[in-house]
Design a protein around this motif. Structure first.
Motif, short mmCIF file in Angstrom:
data_model
loop_
_atom_site.label_atom_id
_atom_site.label_comp_id
_atom_site.label_asym_id
_atom_site.label_seq_id
_atom_site.Cartn_x
_atom_site.Cartn_y
_atom_site.Cartn_z
N SER A 108 10.16 10.70 1.02
CA SER A 108 8.99 9.90 0.63
C SER A 108 8.60 8.88 1.69
N VAL A 109 9.51 8.59 2.64
CA VAL A 109 9.24 7.51 3.60
C VAL A 109 9.29 7.96 5.05
N VAL A 110 9.85 9.14 5.35
CA VAL A 110 9.99 9.55 6.75
C VAL A 110 8.61 9.80 7.37
N LEU A 115 13.12 13.56 11.24
CA LEU A 115 13.59 12.95 9.99
C LEU A 115 13.21 13.79 8.77
N ILE A 116 12.09 14.49 8.86
CA ILE A 116 11.74 15.44 7.79
C ILE A 116 12.81 16.52 7.70
N LEU A 117 13.27 17.02 8.86
CA LEU A 117 14.33 18.02 8.87
C LEU A 117 15.63 17.46 8.28
N LEU A 118 15.96 16.20 8.59
CA LEU A 118 17.18 15.59 8.06
C LEU A 118 17.10 15.48 6.54
N HIS A 179 4.62 9.00 -2.96
CA HIS A 179 4.86 9.30 -4.37
C HIS A 179 5.91 10.39 -4.57
N VAL A 180 6.43 10.95 -3.48
CA VAL A 180 7.57 11.87 -3.60
C VAL A 180 8.75 11.14 -4.25
#
Length: 405
Positions: A108-110, A115-118, A179-180
């Motif tokens: 929700s914050v990356v 960082l999306i991959l992490l 909002h995730v």
């Protein structure tokens, strides 16, 4: 891994029922936890169009997100299952959900692709620790009705996968990536459910040990067992490479070919995944009655005429065919898992881990490869190419009977 008639797990239903009565409240609770687990996971592909637009991602990068999630979800599962078959770990059920919670909050914050991959990897780790132990709990509570228990457990996951895109379309797409985080509430609820399940599991470890001492009944040689497992692996390959084209790229296909909005494409994905959930539920009990080999044969090869037609029809028939394909194709997985557990008794968790791992692994590799093909040849070419995969269902003819003569 020994594969002898002295191994355990594949016992006649009557014998198993006497030692472990059917406990539907536990099966239902595990299915509910599976629903939440897979609902959270399904948020990832649901927000691909938004991530692609926000960060200028290519289809190949979208495929790499799926690959990262699927590989972390697949590589650990067989090892978790193998270890817990010998040393049960009830606490792994809630512990895995903690990883999922951290991953979904990160998502929700990356703001960068690494960082999306992490975050995707953490969600995958949560999945890899959940499935083997949860599948074993469902089998322990089955009372010998293994197909019913496995399909009920699996349909929870499929229902979660179906509702995830719908909720994402309502909560995330209109309001943005932040909002995730709302989906973290589902993870917190799952923690409570899995804590209660883990307590029941811990109190029934004596039943687990009892089953470890029961005998196999199929009478197949080690070579026949290994060849059957290879065939099952190839069938899972055909099923989940094809499924990857839907879970990762169906919305893009509908948007590009029929000029649908993101919200409308998510609704079509929901209908497909809902059909997958229904097919999964009916596949297990039908396999208990008519035999798992028949269900596997019909599910993989029987869907081929519909997949071959799909790339050549209009939006109306695309919607109809996607539902038919989802229902038929999904009916095989519960039958495949239970069939494999009967082939290699005494390794319930490891077999569940292997086949859930293959499911995630083939799905991830398929998503990455299909993303590359979509970049090079276009998204419609992907559906034309994948339409031939279910023809591999003819390999089911090589599966032996597992019933005692």
């Amino acid at each position: 891994m020994a594969i002898s008639n002295a191994q355990t797990g594949a016992t006649p239903a009557s014998a198993t029922s006497q030692s472990s009565p059917l406990v539907m409240r536990i099966i239902g609770a595990v299915a509910l936890a599976h629903l939440i687990n897979d609902l959270i996971q399904s948020v990832l592909p649901s927000i691909y169009p938004m991530l692609k637009a926000n960060y200028g991602l290519t289809f190949t990068q979208v495929g790499l997100i799926t690959l990262t999630f699927q590989l972390t979800a697949s590589l650990l599962q067989p090892w978790v299952g193998y270890h817990t078959d010998r040393h049960p770990k009830p606490w792994l059920l809630p512990a895995g959900t903690v990883c999922t919670l951290i991953g979904i909050l990160m998502m929700s914050v990356v703001g960068t692709f690494p960082l999306i991959l992490l975050a995707a990897g953490l969600i995958g780790i949560g999945s890899s620790t959940f499935h083997p132990e949860a599948s074993r709990v469902a089998r322990l509570a089955s009372g010998g009705r293994f197909g019913l228990a496995q399909s009920t457990f699996q349909v929870g996951g499929n229902a979660g996968s179906a509702f995830g895109p719908l909720l994402a379309a309502a909560i995330i797409i209109p309001f943005g990536q932040g909002h995730v985080a709302w989906f973290g509430l589902f993870a917190v609820f799952a923690l409570f459910v899995l804590y209660r399940i883990s307590r029941w599991y811990a109190n029934h470890l004596s039943l687990f040990k009892l089953k470890q001492g029961q005998a196999a009944t199929h009478g197949l040689s080690k070579g026949r067992v290994i060849s059957a497992l290879v065939v099952l692996g190839l069938l899972v390959f055909s099923k989940y490479f094809y499924m990857a084209s839907f879970t990762s790229y169906f919305t893009f296909y509908l948007i590009e070919k029929f000029d649908l909005s993101v919200a409308s494409s998510q609704l079509h994905l929901f209908l497909f995944l809902g059909a997958v959930a229904a097919g999964t539920f009916f596949g297990g009990p039908i396999g208990d009655k008519i035999g798992r080999k028949a269900v596997i044969w019909f599910s993989i090869l029987g869907v081929a005429p519909f997949t071959l037609i799909l790339p050549h029809v209009d939006l109306f028939w695309t919607s109809i065919l996607s539902v038919v394909i989802g229902f038929i194709l999904a009916s095989a997985f519960s039958a495949i898992v239970v069939y494999a557990q009967e082939l290699v008794p005494g390794n319930v968790g490891m077999i569940a881990g292997v086949f859930f791992g293959l499911m995630f692994g083939f799905g991830g590799i398929g998503a990455a490869l299909l993303g590359y093909l979509a970049d090079v040849h276009g998204i419609e070419y992907v559906y034309f190419l994948c339409s031939f995969l279910p023809l591999l269902g003819v390999l089911a003819i090589f599966l032996p009977r597992t019933k005692k003569a």
